[in-house]
Enzyme design. Structure first.
Site, PDB file in Angstrom:
ATOM      1  N   ASP A 194      44.318  34.540  35.623  1.00  0.00           N
ATOM      2  CA  ASP A 194      43.216  35.147  36.360  1.00  0.00           C
ATOM      3  C   ASP A 194      41.980  35.244  35.458  1.00  0.00           C
ATOM      4  OD1 ASP A 194      41.746  37.146  38.128  1.00  0.00           O
ATOM      5  OD2 ASP A 194      43.666  37.097  39.166  1.00  0.00           O
ATOM      6  N   SER A 218      44.362  38.491  47.298  1.00  0.00           N
ATOM      7  CA  SER A 218      44.511  38.665  45.847  1.00  0.00           C
ATOM      8  C   SER A 218      45.194  39.981  45.526  1.00  0.00           C
ATOM      9  CB  SER A 218      43.137  38.672  45.168  1.00  0.00           C
ATOM     10  OG  SER A 218      42.622  37.394  44.998  1.00  0.00           O
ATOM     11  N   HIS A 268      38.659  41.317  38.280  1.00  0.00           N
ATOM     12  CA  HIS A 268      39.672  40.841  39.214  1.00  0.00           C
ATOM     13  C   HIS A 268      41.075  40.874  38.614  1.00  0.00           C
ATOM     14  CE1 HIS A 268      41.776  37.768  41.711  1.00  0.00           C
ATOM     15  NE2 HIS A 268      41.039  38.277  42.677  1.00  0.00           N
TER      16      HIS A 268
END
Length: 421
Positions: A189, A386, A222
Site C-alpha cells: 500500500d 479498501s 491509506h
C-alpha cells in the site's frame, strides 16, 4: 501458443487505476474506458513488463513448493541463490538480442519470472517472439485517487481516546489476540505510520521496504488505515483490529501523492515472496478497470496466484465503481487462498460504491464509514472496499485459514456471505 498481450484498443482497455480507496462521495470517478494504445497517457512509453515461461525460467516459489520454511532469513538466502540463476537466464535472453542489461528496472523471481525493462517498439516485437517469453505488457502509471476523510482525530499523548471497537470489527465476529504469532500481515500500500502507538509495525528495513523512494513510513494515510482495521492493538486506547496486535509489515508501493506503476507494485509483491512463510497474509486494497479478459494471463494475476499457491492468504478490495468486479484487476483474480472482498454498511446493506458480482467476489465486510488508525498517531473514518478488505485480512491472520461466513447481504439478486472470524 504464447500469450502475447497486444497493446491495442481492444486489449487492456483501461489503465490500471487505483479505485478502491475512494469513499462514497467520490464513487464512479474511475469507471472510465481508457484507450490502451501506445499513445495513451497512462502507459509509460517504452517501458514493458516481460514474463518468462515457467518451463524456461522457474519462479522460486514453484521450485520451493515442497519446502516449508519457518525462518525468514533462511528462506531469503535460499531464494536469493535460485534468483541469481533465474536472473542469469533472463539476461541471456536479453544478450541474445544485444539488449543492454542496464535497461532492466526490476527483476521478478519469486512468484513470477520476469522483468520491467525499457524497449523500443522494434525490440518489443522481437523479444515477444522469443520462445522463452510467455507474454509482454506495457508498464502503466497507477494513481491512488484522493479520498475524503469523513472524520479525523489527532493523537494526544496526554488525552488519549478511549478504545473503541469499530462496527466492522464487531460485524467480523469481534477481535482476538493476534500478537506474538509468527505469521505477519503484509500491507502492500502507501506504507504504514511506523511509530503509531496503536500498531505493532515491523520496522526492520529488511522487511519494511519502500519501492518509491524514502522509507516505508506512510505519508498518504491509506496504508495506515488499512493496517489498523486488520491489527490495531488491544491496549485500551484508540481502536482495536480483528487480529489485535498482529505484526504488520509496510510494503510501500505508493508515494505521498498516490502515484506508482504496475512494475512497482510487482516489485512489492516480489519482495513479499522473498520472505513470506505459510500462514502470512497480504492485503491489497487497490485495483483498477481492466475490461474484458481481466481473468486471463497477466503479470499481476500470475504474481498474486503465486502468493496464494505458496500458502500466503491474499485479501483484495473489489473496487469502488459500482460496477462488475470481473472487469477490475486484481479484483477479478481467483485462486487458492485469494479472497476478493465487497463492501457493506454497518447495518449490513450493500455499500452504494462497491463493485459487485459473486464471480469473482468471495465475501463481504464492512467498508462504509470505518474508523481506524491514521497518520501521525491519529485516527480517521474512511469508506471504500479498501476498508472492507483488511477486515478479511485480519480474519485470515487470526484463523490461519480462509474466513468463515455468517449471514449474507443481498444485492442485484445475489447473496454475498459476510466474512467472520
Amino acid at each position: 501458443m504464447k500469450n502475447l498481450i497486444k497493446l491495442t484498443l481492444t486489449a487492456l482497455t483501461a489503465a490500471l487505476v487505483i479505485t478502491s480507496c475512494q469513499n462514497e462521495g467520490n464513487e464512479g470517478n474511475t469507471d472510465q474506458n481508457i484507450e490502451a494504445s501506445a499513445g495513451d497517457g497512462n502507459i509509460i512509453p517504452g517501458q514493458y513488463i516481460v514474463v518468462f515461461n515457467d518451463s524456461k525460467v522457474i519462479p522460486t516459489s514453484r521450485a520451493l513448493a515442497k519446502t516449508r520454511f519457518t525462518d525468514r532469513s533462511a528462506k531469503a538466502k535460499t531464494v536469493d541463490g535460485l534468483s541469481d540463476v533465474s536472473i542469469r537466464k533472463m539476461n541471456d535472453v536479453l544478450n541474445k538480442y544485444n539488449l543492454d542489461e542496464k535497461r532492466v528496472l526490476n527483476y521478478y523471481t519469486t512468484k513470477i519470472s520476469g522483468m520491467a525493462v525499457k524497449l523500443s517498439d522494434a525490440e518489443f516485437k522481437t523479444l515477444a517472439k522469443d520462445p522463452s517469453v510467455a507474454f509482454i505488457e506495457h508498464d502503466r502509471f497507477v494513481e491512488l485517487p484522493k479520498f475524503k476523510i469523513e472524520g479525523e482525530i489527532q493523537h494526544n499523548a496526554s488525552q488519549r481516546m478511549a478504545q473503541q471497537t469499530p462496527c466492522g470489527i464487531s460485524r467480523a465476529g469481534g477481535f482476538t489476540n493476534g500478537a506474538g504469532k509468527d505469521q505477519w500481515i503484509w500491507v502492500i500500500d502507501s506504507g504504514i505510520d511506523l511509530d503509531h502507538p496503536d500498531l505493532n509495525v515491523v520496522t526492520n528495513s529488511t522487511y519494511a521496504r519502500s519501492f518509491v523512494g524514502g522509507s516505508a513510513n506512510d505519508c498518504n494515510g491509506h496504508g495506515t488505515h488499512v493496517a489498523g482495521t486488520a491489527a490495531a492493538i488491544n491496549n485500551g486506547t484508540g481502536v482495536v483490529g480483528v487480529s489485535a496486535g498482529a505484526s504488520v509489515v509496510p510494503v510501500r508501493v505508493f508515494g505521498c501523492s498516490g502515484g506508482s506503476a504496475t512494475s512497482t507494485i510487482l516489485a512489492g509483491i516480489n519482495h513479499v515472496g522473498r520472505y513470506d512463510i505459510a500462514g502470512d497474509v497480504a492485503n491489497l486494497s487497490l485495483g483498477g478497470f481492466f475490461g474484458s479478459g481481466c481473468s486471463s494471463n497477466s503479470s499481476y494475476r500470475s504474481a498474486l496466484q503465486g502468493l496464494g499457491n505458496s500458502g500466503t492468504f491474499v485479501a483484495i478490495a473489489a473496487g469502488n465503481s459500482s460496477a462488475n468486479a470481473a472487469l477490475y484487476d486484481p479484483a477479478c483474480i481467483n485462486g487458492t487462498n485469494i479472497y476478493t472482498v465487497a463492501s457493506m454498511t454497518c447495518n449490513r446493506s450493500f455499500s452504494s460504491f462497491s463493485n459487485y458480482n459473486m464471480n469473482p467476489i468471495d465475501v463481504i465486510a464492512t467498508g462504509s464509514s470505518v474508523l481506524s488508525t491514521y497518520l501521525n498517531g491519529g485516527y480517521a473514518t474512511l469508506s471504500g472496499t479498501s476498508m472492507a478488505s483488511p477486515h478479511v485480512a485480519g480474519i485470515m491472520h487470526a484463523r490461519g485459514s480462509g474466513p468463515r461466513t455468517s449471514g449474507s447481504v443481498s444485492n442485484r439478486g445475489e447473496s454475498y456471505p459476510i466474512a467472520v472470524r
